[in-house]
Design an enzyme around this catalytic site. Structure first.
Site, short mmCIF file in Angstrom:
data_model
loop_
_atom_site.label_atom_id
_atom_site.label_comp_id
_atom_site.label_asym_id
_atom_site.label_seq_id
_atom_site.Cartn_x
_atom_site.Cartn_y
_atom_site.Cartn_z
N GLU A 130 -10.99 -7.08 -6.36
CA GLU A 130 -10.09 -5.91 -6.38
C GLU A 130 -9.19 -5.95 -7.60
OE1 GLU A 130 -6.26 -4.05 -4.13
OE2 GLU A 130 -7.68 -5.16 -2.87
N TRP A 181 -6.37 10.14 7.24
CA TRP A 181 -5.06 9.52 7.36
C TRP A 181 -4.98 8.76 8.68
CZ3 TRP A 181 -0.82 8.15 4.84
CH2 TRP A 181 0.32 7.84 5.59
N GLY A 208 -4.75 2.96 -1.75
CA GLY A 208 -5.46 2.30 -0.67
C GLY A 208 -6.67 1.48 -1.07
N LYS A 209 -6.67 0.92 -2.27
CA LYS A 209 -7.80 0.07 -2.68
C LYS A 209 -8.00 -1.08 -1.71
CE LYS A 209 -6.50 -1.14 -6.75
NZ LYS A 209 -5.19 -0.46 -6.65
N THR A 210 -6.92 -1.74 -1.33
CA THR A 210 -7.03 -2.89 -0.43
C THR A 210 -7.49 -2.46 0.95
OG1 THR A 210 -5.28 -4.04 -1.63
CG2 THR A 210 -5.82 -4.85 0.55
N THR A 211 -6.96 -1.35 1.43
CA THR A 211 -7.36 -0.83 2.74
C THR A 211 -8.87 -0.59 2.77
OG1 THR A 211 -5.22 0.22 3.12
CG2 THR A 211 -7.10 1.10 4.34
N LYS A 261 -8.62 -11.24 -5.62
CA LYS A 261 -7.56 -10.39 -6.17
C LYS A 261 -6.99 -11.20 -7.33
CE LYS A 261 -4.35 -7.00 -5.84
NZ LYS A 261 -4.65 -5.57 -5.98
N GLN A 279 -7.71 9.28 2.45
CA GLN A 279 -6.63 10.25 2.65
C GLN A 279 -5.27 9.54 2.61
OE1 GLN A 279 -7.53 13.71 3.38
NE2 GLN A 279 -5.43 14.03 2.67
#
Length: 226
Positions: A117, A207, A15-18, A38, A178
């Site tokens: 990122e 989550w 979940g780096k982008t999230t 990116k 999460q």
């Protein structure tokens, strides 16, 4: 002062982008201008406008003022595999110097809050001699670490934090994300991470079925970053 950070993770698919999109959204809420890079993305899809990566497009949506896609993601690779393998198969030459040049073009826009990122984890290779860690070192920016909350996360997080420190780079903060909704004892694991990671804690993102940037931003505290 312009704030620039490199976003890495304890593994791939954590979940780096999230989290990066949530951080950018949180910065926008405070009135800061935002930008993102990116520099290399594997797993791009062919479109009428060329190869496009889902993560890079998500980052683009959080840039204010807007940035052209090619500026955000200059190196696009079609295969959804490790970047150095995809680059070798697709005839691309991945180097720190190439990727840093693309990032510096984003820095030249002088946004007040900029994120770069990475891809995968801290030691992802670019070629036989260089890794993405070398890119962060070349850019001379602090790191934000995204910890994927699932079994094994404590070991992965501590090893990643140690590697960042060994490379002489500041760990500016970390986020617990999460990624496994069925993880046992997430709060106990989080408490352990808080004790062991010697860097500012930026938040815990539970989550979420629909992890939009706006929703993720609600769980983040960017005060230590700005």
């Amino acid at each position: 002062m312009l704030k620039r950070y490199f976003v890495t993770g304890t593994d791939t698919e954590i979940g780096k982008t999230t989290i990066a999109c949530g951080l950018l959204c949180a910065a926008r809420r405070t009135g800061l201008t935002t930008a993102a890079a990116k520099p290399v993305a594997a797993g791009c899809e062919r479109t009428s406008e060329g190869l496009r990566n889902e993560d890079a497009l998500a980052l683009q949506a959080q840039c204010d003022p807007a940035l052209a896609y090619e500026l955000i993601n200059p190196v696009t690779l079609e295969a959804a595999i490790a970047p150095h393998i995809a680059a070798n198969e697709e005839g691309a030459n991945l180097t720190v110097e190439l990727l840093a040049g693309g990032c510096l073009q984003v820095f030249d826009r002088k946004a007040e809050f900029t994120l770069v990122e990475g891809a995968g984890g801290w030691r992802v290779p670019l070629n036989p001699e260089q890794t993405l860690a070398d890119l962060a070192r070349e850019l001379r920016v602090p790191v934000i670490m995204v910890v994927g909350m699932r079994l094994g996360c404590i070991n992965h997080a501590i090893l990643t934090a140690e590697a960042i420190a060994a490379d002489g780079i500041e760990l500016a903060g970390w986020v617990a994300n999460q990624v496994d909704p069925d993880m046992s004892r997430p709060q106990e694991n989080l408490a352990t991470l808080k004790k062991l990671i010697q860097a500012p804690y930026l938040g815990y993102v539970p989550w979420l079925e629909d992890a939009t940037a706006d929703l993720v931003a609600d769980f983040l505290d960017i005060t230590p970053l700005v």
